[in-house]
Structures are given as C-alpha cells and as structure tokens.
Design an enzyme around this catalytic site. Structure first.
Site, mmCIF file in Angstrom:
data_model
loop_
_atom_site.group_PDB
_atom_site.id
_atom_site.type_symbol
_atom_site.label_atom_id
_atom_site.label_comp_id
_atom_site.label_asym_id
_atom_site.label_seq_id
_atom_site.Cartn_x
_atom_site.Cartn_y
_atom_site.Cartn_z
ATOM 1 N N ASP A 22 0.636 -1.144 0.194
ATOM 2 C CA ASP A 22 0.011 0.045 -0.008
ATOM 3 C C ASP A 22 0.756 1.131 -0.044
ATOM 4 O O ASP A 22 1.938 1.194 0.506
ATOM 5 C CB ASP A 22 -0.888 -0.033 1.159
ATOM 6 C CG ASP A 22 -2.133 0.994 0.946
ATOM 7 O OD1 ASP A 22 -2.385 1.530 0.154
ATOM 8 O OD2 ASP A 22 -2.547 1.346 2.202
ATOM 9 N N GLY A 23 0.317 2.194 -0.460
ATOM 10 C CA GLY A 23 0.982 3.525 -0.696
ATOM 11 C C GLY A 23 1.455 4.245 -1.711
ATOM 12 O O GLY A 23 2.139 5.144 -2.037
ATOM 13 N N ARG A 35 -1.024 9.089 -9.939
ATOM 14 C CA ARG A 35 -0.863 7.853 -9.090
ATOM 15 C C ARG A 35 -0.406 6.635 -9.609
ATOM 16 O O ARG A 35 0.186 5.645 -9.289
ATOM 17 C CB ARG A 35 -2.309 7.449 -8.866
ATOM 18 C CG ARG A 35 -3.075 8.312 -7.752
ATOM 19 C CD ARG A 35 -4.622 8.072 -7.578
ATOM 20 N NE ARG A 35 -4.611 6.670 -6.931
ATOM 21 C CZ ARG A 35 -4.660 6.403 -5.738
ATOM 22 N NH1 ARG A 35 -4.193 7.224 -4.884
ATOM 23 N NH2 ARG A 35 -4.596 5.109 -5.463
ATOM 24 N N HIS A 39 2.136 3.357 -9.023
ATOM 25 C CA HIS A 39 1.722 1.674 -9.311
ATOM 26 C C HIS A 39 2.956 1.003 -10.384
ATOM 27 O O HIS A 39 3.404 -0.028 -9.897
ATOM 28 C CB HIS A 39 0.641 1.488 -10.172
ATOM 29 C CG HIS A 39 -0.685 1.956 -9.285
ATOM 30 N ND1 HIS A 39 -0.877 1.704 -8.101
ATOM 31 C CD2 HIS A 39 -1.832 2.712 -9.730
ATOM 32 C CE1 HIS A 39 -1.958 2.247 -7.409
ATOM 33 N NE2 HIS A 39 -2.422 2.961 -8.652
ATOM 34 N N ARG A 73 -12.692 1.829 -7.621
ATOM 35 C CA ARG A 73 -11.748 2.844 -8.096
ATOM 36 C C ARG A 73 -12.118 3.381 -9.469
ATOM 37 O O ARG A 73 -13.015 2.745 -10.080
ATOM 38 C CB ARG A 73 -10.239 2.631 -8.076
ATOM 39 C CG ARG A 73 -9.680 2.214 -6.651
ATOM 40 C CD ARG A 73 -8.337 2.092 -6.768
ATOM 41 N NE ARG A 73 -7.935 1.932 -5.312
ATOM 42 C CZ ARG A 73 -6.698 2.115 -4.766
ATOM 43 N NH1 ARG A 73 -5.757 2.226 -5.714
ATOM 44 N NH2 ARG A 73 -6.322 1.788 -3.729
ATOM 45 N N LEU A 133 10.127 -21.179 -4.628
ATOM 46 C CA LEU A 133 9.080 -20.388 -3.907
ATOM 47 C C LEU A 133 7.618 -20.341 -4.979
ATOM 48 O O LEU A 133 7.501 -20.468 -5.761
ATOM 49 C CB LEU A 133 9.568 -18.826 -4.192
ATOM 50 C CG LEU A 133 8.575 -17.579 -3.621
ATOM 51 C CD1 LEU A 133 8.717 -17.756 -2.196
ATOM 52 C CD2 LEU A 133 9.078 -16.414 -4.272
ATOM 53 N N ARG A 182 2.131 -4.787 6.388
ATOM 54 C CA ARG A 182 1.507 -3.798 5.439
ATOM 55 C C ARG A 182 2.272 -2.615 5.516
ATOM 56 O O ARG A 182 2.686 -2.120 6.359
ATOM 57 C CB ARG A 182 0.154 -3.415 6.078
ATOM 58 C CG ARG A 182 -0.712 -2.494 5.018
ATOM 59 C CD ARG A 182 -2.004 -2.464 5.542
ATOM 60 N NE ARG A 182 -2.802 -1.421 4.553
ATOM 61 C CZ ARG A 182 -4.067 -1.478 4.163
ATOM 62 N NH1 ARG A 182 -4.801 -2.376 4.552
ATOM 63 N NH2 ARG A 182 -4.514 -0.694 3.180
ATOM 64 N N ARG A 188 -4.865 -1.988 8.868
ATOM 65 C CA ARG A 188 -5.920 -2.678 8.760
ATOM 66 C C ARG A 188 -5.611 -3.874 7.752
ATOM 67 O O ARG A 188 -4.589 -3.947 7.064
ATOM 68 C CB ARG A 188 -7.115 -1.885 8.247
ATOM 69 C CG ARG A 188 -6.786 -1.119 6.940
ATOM 70 C CD ARG A 188 -8.088 -0.255 6.555
ATOM 71 N NE ARG A 188 -7.761 0.623 5.515
ATOM 72 C CZ ARG A 188 -7.503 1.931 5.516
ATOM 73 N NH1 ARG A 188 -7.716 2.479 6.837
ATOM 74 N NH2 ARG A 188 -7.419 2.700 4.577
ATOM 75 N N ILE A 189 -6.391 -4.832 7.704
ATOM 76 C CA ILE A 189 -6.290 -6.137 6.981
ATOM 77 C C ILE A 189 -6.783 -5.972 5.522
ATOM 78 O O ILE A 189 -6.597 -6.539 4.786
ATOM 79 C CB ILE A 189 -6.850 -7.529 7.578
ATOM 80 C CG1 ILE A 189 -5.868 -7.637 8.943
ATOM 81 C CG2 ILE A 189 -6.618 -8.520 6.779
ATOM 82 C CD1 ILE A 189 -6.389 -8.286 9.929
ATOM 83 N N SER A 190 -7.910 -5.011 5.392
ATOM 84 C CA SER A 190 -8.588 -4.900 4.222
ATOM 85 C C SER A 190 -8.933 -5.921 3.270
ATOM 86 O O SER A 190 -8.612 -6.070 2.189
ATOM 87 C CB SER A 190 -7.744 -4.105 3.263
ATOM 88 O OG SER A 190 -7.392 -2.627 3.819
ATOM 89 N N GLU A 201 1.573 -13.212 12.707
ATOM 90 C CA GLU A 201 2.104 -11.913 13.266
ATOM 91 C C GLU A 201 2.023 -10.734 12.446
ATOM 92 O O GLU A 201 2.197 -10.877 11.139
ATOM 93 C CB GLU A 201 3.596 -12.381 13.506
ATOM 94 C CG GLU A 201 4.075 -13.385 14.552
ATOM 95 C CD GLU A 201 3.462 -13.248 15.751
ATOM 96 O OE1 GLU A 201 3.287 -12.122 16.288
ATOM 97 O OE2 GLU A 201 3.085 -14.194 16.446
HETATM 98 C C1 IPE Z 1 -5.252 -2.937 -0.186
HETATM 99 O O1 IPE Z 1 -4.848 -1.509 -0.304
HETATM 100 C C2 IPE Z 1 -5.272 -3.686 -1.371
HETATM 101 C C3 IPE Z 1 -4.033 -3.599 -2.122
HETATM 102 C C4 IPE Z 1 -2.829 -3.151 -1.699
HETATM 103 C C5 IPE Z 1 -4.129 -4.042 -3.431
HETATM 104 P P1 IPE Z 1 -6.171 -0.226 -0.481
HETATM 105 O O2 IPE Z 1 -5.653 0.679 -0.429
HETATM 106 O O3 IPE Z 1 -7.027 -0.576 -1.362
HETATM 107 O O4 IPE Z 1 -6.963 -0.595 0.915
HETATM 108 P P2 IPE Z 1 -7.917 0.572 1.818
HETATM 109 O O5 IPE Z 1 -9.126 0.638 0.933
HETATM 110 O O6 IPE Z 1 -7.318 1.716 2.196
HETATM 111 O O7 IPE Z 1 -8.191 -0.475 3.156
HETATM 112 C C1 IPE Z 2 -1.662 0.133 -3.387
HETATM 113 O O1 IPE Z 2 -1.383 1.384 -3.358
HETATM 114 C C2 IPE Z 2 -2.015 -0.552 -4.752
HETATM 115 C C3 IPE Z 2 -3.419 -0.823 -5.193
HETATM 116 C C4 IPE Z 2 -4.241 -0.768 -4.111
HETATM 117 C C5 IPE Z 2 -3.369 -1.128 -6.491
HETATM 118 P P1 IPE Z 2 -2.639 2.608 -3.411
HETATM 119 O O2 IPE Z 2 -3.114 2.723 -4.931
HETATM 120 O O3 IPE Z 2 -3.746 2.210 -2.305
HETATM 121 O O4 IPE Z 2 -1.968 3.851 -2.849
HETATM 122 P P2 IPE Z 2 -2.312 5.227 -1.732
HETATM 123 O O5 IPE Z 2 -3.000 4.294 -0.431
HETATM 124 O O6 IPE Z 2 -3.646 5.498 -2.481
HETATM 125 O O7 IPE Z 2 -1.395 5.852 -1.260
HETATM 126 MG MG MG Z 3 -4.072 2.330 -0.617
#
Ligand code: IPE
Ligand code: IPE
Ligand code: MG
Length: 245
Positions: A22-23, A35, A39, A73, A133, A182, A188-190, A201
């Site tokens: 994430d991020g 964005r 990616h 999205r 793997l 994460r 969160r686990i999402s 863990e």
């Molecule tokens: C979770 O990330 C899914 C992936 C990393 C692919 P999100 O950025 O979509 O999660 P939420 O919506 O903030 O919980």
């Molecule tokens: C995770 O990064 C990748 C996917 C969910 C595809 P994000 O796209 O959620 O990035 P942020 O959370 O908006 O920074």
């Molecule tokens: Mg995100």
C-alpha cells in the site's frame, strides 16, 4: 526492542509472508506525479521482493495487487492497473520461471479481461512444475470471497471442517500466513487472507510501497524472529518445548 537487539536475534524465516503493498498513490502524489507513476514503481519493488524471498528460503509469498474492493476505483485507474498486470506478466514470467518460482494467481478471475485470464493460466501452467518459491499474486481477491468459495466446495465434496475449508481456499496446500506485512501506514487487513491469517504475526510500517526495499523486508523478518509465538500456550510451555526439541 532496540535495533541492535533485533540484529542479534537469530533470524527465523517465515514459511509464508503476505504483503499488502500500500501507498503507491500517496508516494506519487507527494512528488506531484500521477498515481499511475506510483503503481509502476510498485511493480519494480515487487520484483525485488520476490527475488529476495526466494533467496531467503521463504516457502510462500502472497502479494496483494488488487482487491475485490479496488474495482470501485475510477475506471481509468482500474484500466491502467489491468494493463500493468498484463505488461508485468509478459515481462516477468520468463525470469520467474528461470528462478524456479511457482506462480499462482488468487482471486475472482471471472471479472478479469479474457486476455489477462489466458495470460495468467499460461504463466501458471508454465511454472507449475517448479520446486522453489510459491508466489501468489492476489488480483480481484477478497478474503471473504475465498472463505465462501472454500466452504461451498467443502460442503459439496463431503463435509465442512477446518481442514477441508483450508484445502479449498485459494492457497490450498501451502502454509498458513506466518508474517503479514502492510506498507503505507494504515493498520488494517482490508479483506486480505482472512482465513489463512488466523495466527499470523502482524507488522505495519509507514514506508510507502514504492520505497519499500529488501532491507525493510529484512527488518520485518527480524521483528518477526523476536516474537514468541505461543498459539494459546503459556510462555513457559513454549520455552520448555524449544529446549526439549
Ligand atoms: C489494499 O489496499 C489492497 C491492495 C494493496 C491491493 P487499499 O489501499 O485498497 O486498502 P484500503 O481501501 O485503504 O483499506
Ligand atoms: C496500493 O496502493 C496499490 C493498489 C491498491 C492497487 P494505493 O493505490 O492504495 O496507494 P494509496 O493508498 O492511495 O497511497
Ligand atoms: Mg491504499
């Protein structure tokens, strides 16, 4: 624990690592970029992490690439991500195969474009005989979806038990998740691997995925190594078992 304490702990390599990457969006935005730029960089980071996990002797690595909720999205971003997956498939499979990786896609494929579905199947078939793997890429994946599917199959095939549900989840035959990581600061686990994570863990870091490196992974594994996994027992029992084994 201090950094030096962590470094002196004997490294315990988790059987199964699951990562919510994430991020990407925030990282790109902070630099005034789209964005999608985040990616793209995210794919390059994933490539390094897969290779490193192979070197460390991790048995399974599951990366969350696109969740069942991510379909909500903007259409443009979803379209970009789908094209990125196709591109990554085309460019990465050869090297993964050479590195003895068993590539698997987990998630609801019926929502994906046919060409992507075909590419996934080809890549899985090509790498299915490998012995290194297990690399699971979660695309259009939801933990609840996985559980519902597994329970349905288990009940059709004879009986719903913890073992039969496990056997029909998308990660069938692999270890449960030992270490959940994460990036990106959210805690969160999402809807990731809910069933498989029951005793994982949890490790959260503020590092944004495009900046996540092998070093960060090693720090997470060091942290994991320092934890006492009790699985319901007392600490004394666990210590005793360790010395008698
Ligand atoms: C979770 O990330 C899914 C992936 C990393 C692919 P999100 O950025 O979509 O999660 P939420 O919506 O903030 O919980
Ligand atoms: C995770 O990064 C990748 C996917 C969910 C595809 P994000 O796209 O959620 O990035 P942020 O959370 O908006 O920074
Ligand atoms: Mg995100």
């Amino acid at each position: 624990m201090s950094d030096s304490d962590l470094e002196s702990t004997k490294l315990v390599i988790p059987n199964h690592i699951a990562i919510v990457m994430d991020g990407n969006g925030r990282w790109a935005k902070a630099q005034g970029k789209l964005r999608t730029f985040g990616h793209k960089k995210g794919v390059a980071v994933a490539r390094d992490i897969v290779r490193y996990c192979g070197e460390l002797g991790v048995k399974s690595l599951t990366l969350f690439a696109f969740s069942s909720e991510n379909w909500q999205r903007p259409e443009k971003e979803v379209g970009f991500l789908m094209r990125l997956f196709i591109e990554a498939l085309q460019s990465e499979v050869k090297t993964l195969h050479k590195n003895n990786v068993r590539l698997r896609f987990i998630g609801n494929r019926s929502r994906l474009e046919e060409s992507l579905q075909k590419g996934m199947l080809n890549a899985e078939t090509k790498t299915s005989g490998n012995t290194g793997l297990y690399f699971n890429v979660a695309v259009s994946y939801g933990g609840r979806w996985d559980i519902v599917n597994a329970v349905k199959k288990a009940s059709e095939k004879g009986g719903v038990t913890e073992e039969s549900i496990s056997a029909y989840t998308e990660t069938s035959g692999q270890h449960d998740v030992d270490l959940f990581i994460r990036s990106g600061g959210e805690k969160r686990i999402s809807n990731f691997l809910l069933w498989q994570m029951s005793y994982a863990e949890l490790y959260f870091t503020d590092v944004l995925w495009p900046e996540f490196s092998n070093e960060h992974l090693l720090t997470a594994i060091q942290d994991f190594s320092s934890r006492q996994r009790r699985f319901g027992k007392t600490g004394d029992q666990v210590v005793k078992e360790k010395t008698t084994n």
